[in-house]
Design a protein around this motif. Structure first.
Motif, PDB file in Angstrom:
ATOM      1  N   TYR A  46      57.785  63.414 -27.116  1.00 23.78           N
ATOM      2  CA  TYR A  46      57.124  63.295 -25.813  1.00 23.78           C
ATOM      3  C   TYR A  46      56.836  61.844 -25.425  1.00 23.78           C
ATOM      4  O   TYR A  46      56.514  61.566 -24.275  1.00 23.78           O
ATOM      5  CB  TYR A  46      55.799  64.062 -25.800  1.00 23.78           C
ATOM      6  CG  TYR A  46      55.972  65.543 -25.608  1.00 23.78           C
ATOM      7  CD1 TYR A  46      56.470  66.050 -24.412  1.00 23.78           C
ATOM      8  CD2 TYR A  46      55.646  66.440 -26.614  1.00 23.78           C
ATOM      9  CE1 TYR A  46      56.645  67.410 -24.228  1.00 23.78           C
ATOM     10  CE2 TYR A  46      55.818  67.807 -26.437  1.00 23.78           C
ATOM     11  CZ  TYR A  46      56.318  68.276 -25.241  1.00 23.78           C
ATOM     12  OH  TYR A  46      56.485  69.616 -25.062  1.00 23.78           O
ATOM     13  N   PHE A  50      61.716  67.415 -18.898  1.00 18.49           N
ATOM     14  CA  PHE A  50      61.762  68.623 -18.070  1.00 18.49           C
ATOM     15  C   PHE A  50      63.004  68.696 -17.187  1.00 18.49           C
ATOM     16  O   PHE A  50      63.607  67.688 -16.861  1.00 18.49           O
ATOM     17  CB  PHE A  50      60.513  68.700 -17.180  1.00 18.49           C
ATOM     18  CG  PHE A  50      59.246  68.527 -17.956  1.00 18.49           C
ATOM     19  CD1 PHE A  50      58.759  69.558 -18.736  1.00 18.49           C
ATOM     20  CD2 PHE A  50      58.561  67.320 -17.942  1.00 18.49           C
ATOM     21  CE1 PHE A  50      57.601  69.403 -19.480  1.00 18.49           C
ATOM     22  CE2 PHE A  50      57.397  67.149 -18.684  1.00 18.49           C
ATOM     23  CZ  PHE A  50      56.925  68.190 -19.452  1.00 18.49           C
ATOM     24  N   THR A  99      59.569  74.260 -17.053  1.00 13.72           N
ATOM     25  CA  THR A  99      58.254  74.910 -17.094  1.00 13.72           C
ATOM     26  C   THR A  99      57.930  75.503 -15.721  1.00 13.72           C
ATOM     27  O   THR A  99      58.543  75.130 -14.718  1.00 13.72           O
ATOM     28  CB  THR A  99      57.158  73.897 -17.467  1.00 13.72           C
ATOM     29  OG1 THR A  99      57.186  72.840 -16.505  1.00 13.72           O
ATOM     30  CG2 THR A  99      57.377  73.334 -18.864  1.00 13.72           C
ATOM     31  N   PRO A 132      55.583  75.170 -13.360  1.00 15.25           N
ATOM     32  CA  PRO A 132      55.345  74.363 -12.150  1.00 15.25           C
ATOM     33  C   PRO A 132      56.619  73.707 -11.633  1.00 15.25           C
ATOM     34  O   PRO A 132      56.716  73.406 -10.437  1.00 15.25           O
ATOM     35  CB  PRO A 132      54.351  73.280 -12.601  1.00 15.25           C
ATOM     36  CG  PRO A 132      53.986  73.561 -13.999  1.00 15.25           C
ATOM     37  CD  PRO A 132      54.812  74.677 -14.519  1.00 15.25           C
ATOM     38  N   GLU A 133      57.598  73.491 -12.523  1.00 16.06           N
ATOM     39  CA  GLU A 133      58.862  72.872 -12.100  1.00 16.06           C
ATOM     40  C   GLU A 133      59.807  73.918 -11.508  1.00 16.06           C
ATOM     41  O   GLU A 133      60.786  73.574 -10.855  1.00 16.06           O
ATOM     42  CB  GLU A 133      59.557  72.169 -13.278  1.00 16.06           C
ATOM     43  CG  GLU A 133      58.686  71.148 -14.023  1.00 16.06           C
ATOM     44  CD  GLU A 133      58.276  69.962 -13.140  1.00 16.06           C
ATOM     45  OE1 GLU A 133      58.985  69.668 -12.170  1.00 16.06           O
ATOM     46  OE2 GLU A 133      57.212  69.369 -13.430  1.00 16.06           O
ATOM     47  N   GLU A 171      43.159  68.701 -16.728  1.00 15.28           N
ATOM     48  CA  GLU A 171      44.400  69.343 -17.161  1.00 15.28           C
ATOM     49  C   GLU A 171      44.810  68.791 -18.528  1.00 15.28           C
ATOM     50  O   GLU A 171      44.836  67.577 -18.748  1.00 15.28           O
ATOM     51  CB  GLU A 171      45.544  69.137 -16.149  1.00 15.28           C
ATOM     52  CG  GLU A 171      46.770  69.945 -16.589  1.00 15.28           C
ATOM     53  CD  GLU A 171      47.946  69.906 -15.631  1.00 15.28           C
ATOM     54  OE1 GLU A 171      47.849  69.325 -14.534  1.00 15.28           O
ATOM     55  OE2 GLU A 171      48.995  70.468 -16.019  1.00 15.28           O
ATOM     56  N   GLU A 205      46.607  63.365 -21.837  1.00  8.85           N
ATOM     57  CA  GLU A 205      48.054  63.152 -21.982  1.00  8.85           C
ATOM     58  C   GLU A 205      48.308  62.071 -23.027  1.00  8.85           C
ATOM     59  O   GLU A 205      47.767  60.981 -22.922  1.00  8.85           O
ATOM     60  CB  GLU A 205      48.657  62.741 -20.637  1.00  8.85           C
ATOM     61  CG  GLU A 205      50.129  62.397 -20.686  1.00  8.85           C
ATOM     62  CD  GLU A 205      50.977  63.521 -21.240  1.00  8.85           C
ATOM     63  OE1 GLU A 205      51.134  64.535 -20.563  1.00  8.85           O
ATOM     64  OE2 GLU A 205      51.453  63.386 -22.401  1.00  8.85           O
ATOM     65  N   MET A 206      49.148  62.370 -23.994  1.00  4.13           N
ATOM     66  CA  MET A 206      49.418  61.361 -25.029  1.00  4.13           C
ATOM     67  C   MET A 206      50.626  60.492 -24.710  1.00  4.13           C
ATOM     68  O   MET A 206      50.794  59.437 -25.284  1.00  4.13           O
ATOM     69  CB  MET A 206      49.602  62.041 -26.384  1.00  4.13           C
ATOM     70  CG  MET A 206      50.830  62.929 -26.485  1.00  4.13           C
ATOM     71  SD  MET A 206      50.973  63.531 -28.176  1.00  4.13           S
ATOM     72  CE  MET A 206      52.432  64.547 -28.053  1.00  4.13           C
ATOM     73  N   LEU A 244      55.084  59.976 -19.563  1.00  7.88           N
ATOM     74  CA  LEU A 244      54.617  61.029 -18.659  1.00  7.88           C
ATOM     75  C   LEU A 244      53.392  60.571 -17.865  1.00  7.88           C
ATOM     76  O   LEU A 244      53.237  60.924 -16.699  1.00  7.88           O
ATOM     77  CB  LEU A 244      54.345  62.312 -19.440  1.00  7.88           C
ATOM     78  CG  LEU A 244      55.623  62.955 -20.021  1.00  7.88           C
ATOM     79  CD1 LEU A 244      55.297  64.173 -20.867  1.00  7.88           C
ATOM     80  CD2 LEU A 244      56.601  63.326 -18.921  1.00  7.88           C
ATOM     81  N   ASN A 254      48.808  74.455 -19.044  1.00  2.33           N
ATOM     82  CA  ASN A 254      50.030  75.245 -19.023  1.00  2.33           C
ATOM     83  C   ASN A 254      51.012  74.659 -20.026  1.00  2.33           C
ATOM     84  O   ASN A 254      51.343  73.474 -19.957  1.00  2.33           O
ATOM     85  CB  ASN A 254      50.655  75.244 -17.627  1.00  2.33           C
ATOM     86  CG  ASN A 254      51.897  76.118 -17.565  1.00  2.33           C
ATOM     87  OD1 ASN A 254      51.817  77.320 -17.808  1.00  2.33           O
ATOM     88  ND2 ASN A 254      53.049  75.525 -17.282  1.00  2.33           N
ATOM     89  N   GLU A 255      51.459  75.485 -20.951  1.00  2.00           N
ATOM     90  CA  GLU A 255      52.393  75.038 -22.002  1.00  2.00           C
ATOM     91  C   GLU A 255      51.897  73.783 -22.718  1.00  2.00           C
ATOM     92  O   GLU A 255      52.668  72.865 -22.981  1.00  2.00           O
ATOM     93  CB  GLU A 255      53.802  74.826 -21.428  1.00  2.00           C
ATOM     94  CG  GLU A 255      54.493  76.145 -21.128  1.00  2.00           C
ATOM     95  CD  GLU A 255      56.010  76.046 -21.181  1.00  2.00           C
ATOM     96  OE1 GLU A 255      56.522  75.381 -22.085  1.00  2.00           O
ATOM     97  OE2 GLU A 255      56.664  76.650 -20.329  1.00  2.00           O
ATOM     98  N   ALA A 260      52.499  73.163 -28.023  1.00  3.69           N
ATOM     99  CA  ALA A 260      52.967  71.886 -28.585  1.00  3.69           C
ATOM    100  C   ALA A 260      52.006  71.327 -29.636  1.00  3.69           C
ATOM    101  O   ALA A 260      52.260  70.277 -30.203  1.00  3.69           O
ATOM    102  CB  ALA A 260      53.155  70.871 -27.462  1.00  3.69           C
TER     103      ALA A 260
HETATM  104  N1  SAH Z   1      51.955  71.359 -18.317  1.00  2.44           N
HETATM  105  C1  SAH Z   1      53.224  70.737 -18.046  1.00  2.44           C
HETATM  106  C2  SAH Z   1      53.901  70.130 -19.284  1.00  2.44           C
HETATM  107  C3  SAH Z   1      54.028  70.970 -20.525  1.00  2.44           C
HETATM  108  S1  SAH Z   1      54.823  70.100 -21.847  1.00  2.44           S
HETATM  109  C4  SAH Z   1      54.141  71.730 -17.353  1.00  2.44           C
HETATM  110  O1  SAH Z   1      53.803  72.897 -17.329  1.00  2.44           O
HETATM  111  O2  SAH Z   1      55.183  71.313 -16.843  1.00  2.44           O
HETATM  112  C5  SAH Z   1      53.485  69.562 -22.856  1.00  2.44           C
HETATM  113  C6  SAH Z   1      52.651  68.451 -22.298  1.00  2.44           C
HETATM  114  O3  SAH Z   1      51.571  68.209 -23.196  1.00  2.44           O
HETATM  115  C7  SAH Z   1      53.326  67.103 -22.135  1.00  2.44           C
HETATM  116  O4  SAH Z   1      52.766  66.463 -21.024  1.00  2.44           O
HETATM  117  C8  SAH Z   1      52.978  66.403 -23.439  1.00  2.44           C
HETATM  118  O5  SAH Z   1      53.121  65.020 -23.379  1.00  2.44           O
HETATM  119  C9  SAH Z   1      51.555  66.843 -23.612  1.00  2.44           C
HETATM  120  N2  SAH Z   1      51.048  66.868 -24.974  1.00  2.44           N
HETATM  121  C10 SAH Z   1      51.575  67.552 -26.029  1.00  2.44           C
HETATM  122  N3  SAH Z   1      50.805  67.424 -27.119  1.00  2.44           N
HETATM  123  C11 SAH Z   1      49.752  66.665 -26.750  1.00  2.44           C
HETATM  124  C12 SAH Z   1      48.602  66.181 -27.449  1.00  2.44           C
HETATM  125  N4  SAH Z   1      48.403  66.475 -28.721  1.00  2.44           N
HETATM  126  N5  SAH Z   1      47.707  65.432 -26.760  1.00  2.44           N
HETATM  127  C13 SAH Z   1      47.909  65.159 -25.456  1.00  2.44           C
HETATM  128  N6  SAH Z   1      48.980  65.573 -24.756  1.00  2.44           N
HETATM  129  C14 SAH Z   1      49.897  66.311 -25.394  1.00  2.44           C
END
Ligand code: SAH
Length: 347
Positions: free
Chosen positions: A36, A42, A50, A52-53, A83, A115-116, A120, A151-152, A156
């Motif tokens: 990531y 995406f 995902t 939203p896309e 979010e 967000e990490m 992104l 969302n999603e 991860a």
């Molecule tokens: N919600 C978005 C993206 C989902 S993908 C959508 O639905 O389109 C996962 C997202 O979480 C990415 O933005 C990724 O960079 C972030 N992410 C994953 N693990 C993370 C963590 N441990 N801390 C912060 N952000 C994280």
């Protein structure tokens, strides 16, 4: 060999095999080579798609849900609109567009993104401007009334896996020879040989923190992901690259590694933090109750034929029983004193 594969190999050579959660954490979040951390994954040209896309209606309906939830909170002003894992920022942008109809909502909202990924974050900034705050984790986010959307995101978060072999639970790990096993201090006599169980300590910590915040101040958390309603044994770890499944050990850092979310465990963690949790429902049930068909028809009625087809196909994909409709679940946690937000807790 990918650069990350080399680094992981060196760690294993020095320290021995690593647990799946450490491996997954490195594959996704290594500061330089993490999946990531250096790409936009995406879309058609990327690795996965995902909700939203797929359709703007997804984010719009979540915006409508947020408006109702905010009203149930007594229109707290100001409040944190949070979010977790915002991806390209599309969902938040659609939420903010849809919530404009509610006087006061956007002025009261303080947008916080967890967000990490620096790449992104840049895309989110392009879409949402500078009037949002970014955080590495929820820990440093200011307290206050909160509406949280994820969302999603939880799929991860790194997991640990245990497998029963010859009557003993062993922890799955990655060693010099790839996937292997290491002794586990797991005192669980249940299960049959071949069973795999997944533990997600990091997921539990995050859900507990959400619960604690909801217990302290008014708010709701809406969590959407693929997964199962009940804790059941099973190996759900998966890696995806260019819209195809690949082995978890294939080209570390270049594929998305996730697992299915155990909503029973997630709900327990939210409740443990102090939130009231309602039984999760399918994405299909949630979106249809929120008016997916009506909103799609409205947009279609003023669209050209090509756009209409994209809208219809998108809606079908989001709620299709063999597509995302049943696999994806939606769970809500609220402050203990809040009315149950529609459409949860409906008969
Ligand atoms: N919600 C978005 C993206 C989902 S993908 C959508 O639905 O389109 C996962 C997202 O979480 C990415 O933005 C990724 O960079 C972030 N992410 C994953 N693990 C993370 C963590 N441990 N801390 C912060 N952000 C994280």
């Amino acid at each position: 060999m990918t650069p990350l594969e080399k680094i992981i190999g060196e760690i294993i050579a020095a320290e021995g095999p690593m647990t799946i959660d450490r491996y997954m954490g490195l594959c996704l979040g290594h500061p330089v080579h993490g999946y990531y951390m250096n790409r936009d994954p995406f879309g058609e040209k990327g690795d996965f798609m995902t909700a939203p896309e797929i359709s703007q209606v997804f984010g719009e309906l979540i915006g409508v849900w947020c408006v109702a939830a905010w009203a149930a909170m007594g229109k707290s002003t100001p409040f944190n609109l949070v979010e977790l894992g915002p991806g390209r920022g599309t969902l938040m942008a659609d939420i903010l567009k849809a919530t404009k109809v509610m006087p006061g909502f956007c002025d009261a909202a303080r947008v916080h993104l967890v967000e990490m990924s620096p790449v992104l974050r840049e895309l989110q900034k392009e879409k949402l401007g500078n009037a949002v705050a970014w955080h590495e984790s929820m820990a440093n986010m200011p307290e206050g009334p909160m509406l949280l959307v994820a969302n999603e995101f939880f799929d991860a978060v790194p997991i640990r896996q245990f497998e029963k072999r010859h009557g003993k639970w062993l922890e799955r790990c990655i060693g010099a020879e790839g996937m292997g096993f290491m002794p586990a201090a797991l005192d669980n006599t249940q299960g049959a040989d071949g069973d795999v169980i997944e533990f997600t300590p990091q997921r539990v910590e995050i859900a507990k923190e959400i619960g604690q915040r909801l217990a302290k101040q008014k708010g709701c958390a809406l969590i959407i992901d693929y997964g199962h309603l009940q804790t059941t044994p099973g190996d759900t770890l998966q890696a995806v690259r260019a819209h195809k499944y690949v082995a978890v050990t294939d080209r570390p850092g270049e594929s998305d590694i996730t697992s299915h979310v155990d909503f029973e465990a997630l709900g327990k963690a939210l409740a443990q933090g102090g939130a009231t949790v309602l039984p999760a429902i399918t994405q299909r049930a949630f979106l249809l109750a929120m008016g997916l068909e009506q909103r799609t028809a409205m947009l279609s009625s003023r669209a050209d034929a090509k756009t209409k087809e994209i809208l219809d196909r998108g809606a079908a994909r989001l709620v299709g029983e063999r597509e995302m409709g049943h696999l994806f679940k939606v769970m809500v946690g609220t402050s203990p004193d809040l009315a149950t937000p529609y459409p949860f807790g409906m008969p």
